[in-house]
Enzyme design. Structure first.
Site, PDB file in Angstrom:
ATOM      1  N   ILE A 146     -72.279 -34.130  75.575  1.00  9.76           N
ATOM      2  CA  ILE A 146     -71.985 -35.499  75.144  1.00  9.76           C
ATOM      3  C   ILE A 146     -71.412 -36.225  76.353  1.00  9.76           C
ATOM      4  O   ILE A 146     -70.599 -35.664  77.094  1.00  9.76           O
ATOM      5  CB  ILE A 146     -71.009 -35.548  73.943  1.00  9.76           C
ATOM      6  CG1 ILE A 146     -70.730 -37.002  73.536  1.00  9.76           C
ATOM      7  CG2 ILE A 146     -69.752 -34.746  74.197  1.00  9.76           C
ATOM      8  CD1 ILE A 146     -69.983 -37.148  72.210  1.00  9.76           C
ATOM      9  N   ALA A 147     -71.878 -37.445  76.574  1.00  7.01           N
ATOM     10  CA  ALA A 147     -71.388 -38.212  77.721  1.00  7.01           C
ATOM     11  C   ALA A 147     -71.513 -39.700  77.447  1.00  7.01           C
ATOM     12  O   ALA A 147     -72.449 -40.150  76.788  1.00  7.01           O
ATOM     13  CB  ALA A 147     -72.171 -37.852  78.985  1.00  7.01           C
TER      14      ALA A 147
ATOM     15  N   GLU B 258     -67.829 -26.400  73.143  1.00  2.00           N
ATOM     16  CA  GLU B 258     -66.938 -25.910  74.177  1.00  2.00           C
ATOM     17  C   GLU B 258     -66.493 -27.099  75.009  1.00  2.00           C
ATOM     18  O   GLU B 258     -67.271 -28.015  75.256  1.00  2.00           O
ATOM     19  CB  GLU B 258     -67.627 -24.905  75.102  1.00  2.00           C
ATOM     20  CG  GLU B 258     -67.977 -23.584  74.466  1.00  2.00           C
ATOM     21  CD  GLU B 258     -69.369 -23.564  73.846  1.00  2.00           C
ATOM     22  OE1 GLU B 258     -69.666 -22.592  73.129  1.00  2.00           O
ATOM     23  OE2 GLU B 258     -70.143 -24.527  74.056  1.00  2.00           O
TER      24      GLU B 258
ATOM     25  N   TYR C  87     -61.583 -34.708  69.937  1.00  2.00           N
ATOM     26  CA  TYR C  87     -62.110 -33.735  68.987  1.00  2.00           C
ATOM     27  C   TYR C  87     -61.077 -33.412  67.903  1.00  2.00           C
ATOM     28  O   TYR C  87     -61.429 -33.314  66.726  1.00  2.00           O
ATOM     29  CB  TYR C  87     -62.579 -32.472  69.703  1.00  2.00           C
ATOM     30  CG  TYR C  87     -63.635 -32.742  70.769  1.00  2.00           C
ATOM     31  CD1 TYR C  87     -64.624 -33.709  70.574  1.00  2.00           C
ATOM     32  CD2 TYR C  87     -63.631 -32.052  71.968  1.00  2.00           C
ATOM     33  CE1 TYR C  87     -65.574 -33.962  71.550  1.00  2.00           C
ATOM     34  CE2 TYR C  87     -64.589 -32.303  72.940  1.00  2.00           C
ATOM     35  CZ  TYR C  87     -65.550 -33.250  72.729  1.00  2.00           C
ATOM     36  OH  TYR C  87     -66.493 -33.514  73.686  1.00  2.00           O
TER      37      TYR C  87
ATOM     38  N   ASN D  53     -59.687 -30.582  80.096  1.00  2.00           N
ATOM     39  CA  ASN D  53     -60.145 -31.882  79.609  1.00  2.00           C
ATOM     40  C   ASN D  53     -59.359 -32.272  78.353  1.00  2.00           C
ATOM     41  O   ASN D  53     -59.859 -32.233  77.227  1.00  2.00           O
ATOM     42  CB  ASN D  53     -61.651 -31.856  79.333  1.00  2.00           C
ATOM     43  CG  ASN D  53     -62.221 -33.235  79.119  1.00  2.00           C
ATOM     44  OD1 ASN D  53     -61.481 -34.196  78.866  1.00  2.00           O
ATOM     45  ND2 ASN D  53     -63.532 -33.345  79.196  1.00  2.00           N
TER      46      ASN D  53
END
Length: 147
Positions: free
Chosen positions: A72-73, A106, A118, A111
């Site tokens: 995801i970005a 993961e 999340y 981070n």
């Protein structure tokens, strides 16, 4: 900010690779994304657009009743605007529609920003994958959520 979502296509790959390279120290290759879109029946990839331009994407594998986020970005200039949250919510909704019961991913142990997002979405810590990232041997935190 007004954004829209749709499934990723082969025509999107140049932009996706650009976002990938600007987001990660170990970016996926164009051929990896192409393989996912053309040869992986478990793969689902969505893009997020603003003013007709792709500004983010999310990929996942749907296997039995589990969704696994592959990547995801969001482009760096669009971060900090809750767009990553919107993208994750869209991915979670798609996974639910496809019949999955749980989602996993993961994330680098360093981070903290992503981990906070999340957790906000209900993910819990599930374990550590030692030396998961090959660029610096950093551990990955495995996180899970019930959908």
């Amino acid at each position: 900010m007004n954004v829209s979502f749709r499934f990723m296509t082969i025509q999107d790959l140049d932009r996706i690779v650009e976002i990938e390279q600007r987001s990660f120290t170990l970016p996926w290759s164009r051929s990896s994304f192409h393989q996912e879109l053309t040869n992986n029946p478990y793969a689902r990839y969505i893009v997020m657009e603003h003013d007709g331009q792709i500004i983010g994407y999310c990929g996942m594998w749907l296997v039995m009743d589990e969704a696994h986020i592959t990547n995801i970005a969001v482009l760096p200039e669009f971060r900090g605007k809750k767009l990553g949250e919107a993208l994750m919510k869209q991915a979670m909704a798609l996974a639910r529609e496809e019949g999955t019961k749980t989602m996993t991913l993961e994330v680098r142990v360093s981070n903290i920003v992503a981990q906070s997002l999340y957790r906000k979405l209900g993910f819990l810590n599930g374990g550590i994958r030692k030396r998961y990232y090959s660029d610096n041997q950093e551990d990955a935190l495995v996180m899970w959520v019930n959908l």
